[in-house]
Design an enzyme around this catalytic site. Structure first.
Site, short mmCIF file in Angstrom:
data_model
loop_
_atom_site.label_atom_id
_atom_site.label_comp_id
_atom_site.label_asym_id
_atom_site.label_seq_id
_atom_site.Cartn_x
_atom_site.Cartn_y
_atom_site.Cartn_z
N HIS A 123 -1.16 -34.67 12.37
CA HIS A 123 -1.07 -33.61 11.38
C HIS A 123 0.32 -33.68 10.73
O HIS A 123 1.31 -33.79 11.41
CB HIS A 123 -1.28 -32.26 12.06
CG HIS A 123 -1.13 -31.11 11.13
ND1 HIS A 123 -0.03 -30.29 11.14
CD2 HIS A 123 -1.94 -30.66 10.14
CE1 HIS A 123 -0.18 -29.36 10.21
NE2 HIS A 123 -1.32 -29.57 9.58
N HIS B 72 6.44 -32.55 2.94
CA HIS B 72 6.25 -31.60 4.04
C HIS B 72 7.54 -30.84 4.22
O HIS B 72 8.47 -31.32 4.84
CB HIS B 72 5.85 -32.27 5.35
CG HIS B 72 5.66 -31.26 6.44
ND1 HIS B 72 4.52 -30.49 6.54
CD2 HIS B 72 6.48 -30.82 7.42
CE1 HIS B 72 4.67 -29.65 7.55
NE2 HIS B 72 5.84 -29.82 8.10
#
Length: 296
Positions: free
Chosen positions: A11, A88
């Site tokens: 993830h 991210h």
């Protein structure tokens, strides 16, 4: 390493490469954006600690057995080079460098297969998508498997065709390019909860409702920090405040799963190196009934 059949997981795969000098990524909640705008570089250093959801670098993740990667792509504001980055939290590595790293691993391991799931795009115009598609073509070429029915994709089929990469692309662009699998072929229901019990209930209900044919399927064993939790607990890091505390319950759920048509297919998690998560997920493959299609 031996190629396993069903479970590949990671993830926010590229968050290892977070750059403290970069602006804040576009997917962050407004609370976090404000936090960083007020506290500047100090906040970014703390934020890097909070956001590092994979502490293993890319090659290490592949070497450990990870075969699915959750990818979010972004441009940088006012970037004259129109470079593409993995997003991210803070802008991270350049996309072309990450793709090349995967390709080097695949070239060294011709029987390994990876799933690249491009599921969020930020600040991208048509020409950015065209650039990314060309980058994929230049990097992987015939290693990419054209989109077909999911239940037809066995390891035997991929080995015979010498395909090693399945690219999922959550944008209408996918419909125009044969080697891009539409995003709906890789559904990933998201619990969006900080409560481990609610997460497990959600995961179980999702598997029960899973379509038996026609797509792959992701179980996200991922707890979501609230923006307020980020600001209050940012100095201690996501690992201590959320994941480690909930790890035993989440691992127990993983251990009790069955792979196959009515069970788990792909499992994603934060901190894949904690505990025995990787070996547990790989071992689920051995529970497949003999003769069952190994990628359904």
């Amino acid at each position: 390493p031996v190629m396993m059949t069903d479970q590949r997981w990671s993830h926010d795969s590229f968050s290892f490469y977070i750059d403290e000098a970069s602006p804040v990524g576009p997917e962050q909640p407004e609370t976090v954006q404000n936090f960083v705008s007020v506290f500047g570089t100090v906040a970014k250093k703390l934020m890097r600690k909070w956001l590092a959801t994979q502490t293993m670098n890319f090659t290490s993740q592949l070497g450990a057995g990870i075969r699915y990667f959750d990818l979010r792509i972004s441009t940088k504001p006012r970037d004259p080079d129109n470079e593409l980055y993995f997003a991210h939290g803070l802008f991270s590595a350049k996309v072309n460098e990450g793709l090349e790293e995967i390709n080097a691993f695949l070239t060294d391991h011709p029987k390994e297969v990876v799933f690249l799931d491009f599921n969020h795009f930020y600040g991208m115009q048509k020409y950015h998508h065209e650039k990314l598609v060309q980058m994929l073509k230049d990097t992987y070429g015939n290693k990419m498997c054209p989109a077909i029915f999911a239940h037809e994709v066995s390891l035997q089929y991929l080995w015979e065709k010498e395909h090693q990469v399945l690219v999922f692309y959550h944008s209408p662009v996918a419909l125009e390019v044969p080697f891009l699998w539409p995003g709906q072929m890789m559904p990933a229901p998201w619990a969006n909860t900080t409560d481990p019990e609610k997460l497990i209930q959600f995961l179980q209900a999702s598997i029960t409702e899973r379509r038996k044919k026609g797509s792959f399927f992701i179980s996200q064993v991922v707890l979501t920090p609230k923006a307020s939790t980020v600001v209050k607990g940012v100095a201690s890091g996501l690992r201590e405040t959320i994941t480690e505390r909930a790890l035993p319950a989440m691992m127990q759920w993983v251990r009790t799963q069955k792979p196959g048509e009515s069970g788990v297919n792909i499992i994603t998690a934060d901190f894949v190196e904690l505990g025995d998560f990787i070996s547990t997920v790989i071992n689920l493959n051995y529970a497949l009934d003999e003769g069952e299609d190994d990628t359904t």
